[in-house]
Design an enzyme around this catalytic site. Sequence first.
Site, mmCIF file in Angstrom:
data_model
loop_
_atom_site.group_PDB
_atom_site.id
_atom_site.type_symbol
_atom_site.label_atom_id
_atom_site.label_comp_id
_atom_site.label_asym_id
_atom_site.label_seq_id
_atom_site.Cartn_x
_atom_site.Cartn_y
_atom_site.Cartn_z
ATOM 1 N N LYS A 55 35.100 45.488 44.114
ATOM 2 C CA LYS A 55 34.338 45.330 44.482
ATOM 3 C C LYS A 55 35.459 44.167 44.296
ATOM 4 C CE LYS A 55 30.641 47.680 45.870
ATOM 5 N NZ LYS A 55 29.310 47.094 46.358
ATOM 6 N N LYS A 108 37.910 56.652 50.000
ATOM 7 C CA LYS A 108 37.192 57.298 50.001
ATOM 8 C C LYS A 108 36.276 57.032 51.583
ATOM 9 C CE LYS A 108 33.663 55.342 48.643
ATOM 10 N NZ LYS A 108 32.384 54.514 47.607
ATOM 11 N N LYS A 160 31.132 52.135 54.006
ATOM 12 C CA LYS A 160 30.583 51.650 55.072
ATOM 13 C C LYS A 160 31.833 50.212 55.124
ATOM 14 C CE LYS A 160 26.734 50.944 52.775
ATOM 15 N NZ LYS A 160 25.347 51.436 52.525
HETATM 16 P P1 TYM Z 1 25.886 53.330 47.868
HETATM 17 O O1 TYM Z 1 24.326 52.693 48.753
HETATM 18 O O2 TYM Z 1 27.447 53.131 47.830
HETATM 19 O O3 TYM Z 1 25.728 55.127 48.280
HETATM 20 C C1 TYM Z 1 24.363 55.414 48.407
HETATM 21 C C2 TYM Z 1 24.453 57.221 48.042
HETATM 22 O O4 TYM Z 1 26.017 57.857 48.596
HETATM 23 C C3 TYM Z 1 26.911 58.179 48.237
HETATM 24 N N1 TYM Z 1 28.561 58.457 48.508
HETATM 25 C C4 TYM Z 1 29.211 59.001 49.210
HETATM 26 N N2 TYM Z 1 29.318 60.482 48.897
HETATM 27 C C5 TYM Z 1 30.214 61.117 48.891
HETATM 28 N N3 TYM Z 1 31.267 60.962 49.372
HETATM 29 C C6 TYM Z 1 31.521 59.579 49.927
HETATM 30 N N4 TYM Z 1 32.081 59.241 50.729
HETATM 31 C C7 TYM Z 1 30.750 58.480 50.401
HETATM 32 N N5 TYM Z 1 29.823 57.302 49.766
HETATM 33 C C8 TYM Z 1 28.511 56.906 49.814
HETATM 34 C C9 TYM Z 1 26.973 57.289 46.536
HETATM 35 O O5 TYM Z 1 27.564 58.396 45.728
HETATM 36 C C10 TYM Z 1 25.455 57.783 46.560
HETATM 37 O O6 TYM Z 1 25.075 58.053 46.073
HETATM 38 N N6 TYM Z 1 24.825 51.964 43.349
HETATM 39 C C11 TYM Z 1 24.406 53.271 44.344
HETATM 40 C C12 TYM Z 1 22.776 52.787 44.534
HETATM 41 C C13 TYM Z 1 21.851 53.245 43.241
HETATM 42 C C14 TYM Z 1 21.976 54.197 42.945
HETATM 43 C C15 TYM Z 1 20.603 53.460 41.949
HETATM 44 C C16 TYM Z 1 21.769 55.434 42.615
HETATM 45 C C17 TYM Z 1 21.611 52.005 42.778
HETATM 46 N N7 TYM Z 1 20.774 52.418 41.896
HETATM 47 C C18 TYM Z 1 19.796 54.853 40.787
HETATM 48 C C19 TYM Z 1 21.315 56.238 42.011
HETATM 49 C C20 TYM Z 1 20.189 56.199 40.839
HETATM 50 C C21 TYM Z 1 25.040 52.669 45.204
HETATM 51 O O7 TYM Z 1 25.766 51.855 45.445
HETATM 52 O O8 TYM Z 1 25.034 53.611 45.955
#
Ligand code: TYM
Length: 354
Positions: free
Chosen positions: A130, A213, A216
């Site tokens: 990032k 991957k 968004k």
């Molecule tokens: P974020 O917002 O990027 O994504 C949310 C969830 O979606 C999953 N994900 C995917 N799974 C499969 N294939 C993909 N292409 C894909 N893109 C996204 C992510 O693995 C995630 O589970 N850091 C986290 C948010 C967060 C969090 C937490 C998660 C903050 N605090 C505590 C668990 C527990 C994040 O950026 O997710």
Amino acid sequence: MTDTAQPTATKTDTAAAFKTRVFSGIQPSGGLTLGNYLGALKRFVELQERGAETIYCIVDLHAITVWQDPAALRRNTRELAAGFLASGIDPTRSILFNQSQVPGHAQLAWIFNCVARMGWLNRMTQFKDKAGKNRENASVGLFAYPTLMAADILLYHATHVPVGEDQKQHLELTRDIAIKFNHDYGVDWFPVVEPVIEGPATRVMSLRDGTKKMSKSDPSDMSRINLTDDADTIARKIRKARTDPEPLPETLEGLEGRPEARNLVNIFAALADITPEQAIRQVAGKQFSEFKPMLAELAVERLAPISRRMAELMEDPAEIDRILGDGARRADAIATPILEKTYDIVGMLRTRGD
Ligand code: TYM
């Protein structure tokens, strides 16, 4: 994960009887993709349906680690809440809230900033991705992102965290923070969490490049399916998805070295609620010209009701706000005693008496 609670033996007076509690979060930093749906949301609903105690958080404090326009952030927060609800999260059975409404997240994150080591955070691949080349210009928040994530989870003594593959390293760091905190203070207070990275779609790949991957933030909208895409758009994106010239193989081994084909088969399996083995048996020998319309039809059948419901929910933002407020109060009631006990362990004097 197992369905049964696994209490951990209590060692000291600060120990908790750890029971199964699921926590996960999604950032309100733009629209939801098929990756978010299959890798996270759909599995959040499954855990709710299995009767686990489930706490789901819209992580707005995480979102601002990169610039967010305030009006867009508010809109995206409500839209993400609508996405949770439309996917099947029931706010009476799960707790659904946005992170900034429960102050304990930021408070515990500060304590964890003092537990985690610079070297640990320096190794985080998501920060490197990032921040890119211009690290000096990244926010301090982006660097400390994983300590806030650890705080999200440990503030509830959550034991199981369903996420996609890309969050694995952050969960390992959460475990390291819990272990170091317990060790430094000589307590058995924070549980060591289990990542729940399961199912055929833990890493949904870009439709344009099967080695990247689905995200968004990809500049090409054709690389992803958005939960708000209409049926025609979904079908067009799948029709145009990159593939190779071979027909689909008879077995999963035959997908070796064919990342785009593997990705579409995995997406098919996840949408159809079957295993990749079952999926490949159904589509073995088919040309993509036959398989893609099947996949598009299934995707539209599964996603169209969700995007329709999201649009309906977005017509009543006051109701969404009410649900988030109610969720925040319930989350806070769990978090506050855990935070207070943590302050006590650390040696913070608490004398206000309220
Ligand atoms: P974020 O917002 O990027 O994504 C949310 C969830 O979606 C999953 N994900 C995917 N799974 C499969 N294939 C993909 N292409 C894909 N893109 C996204 C992510 O693995 C995630 O589970 N850091 C986290 C948010 C967060 C969090 C937490 C998660 C903050 N605090 C505590 C668990 C527990 C994040 O950026 O997710």
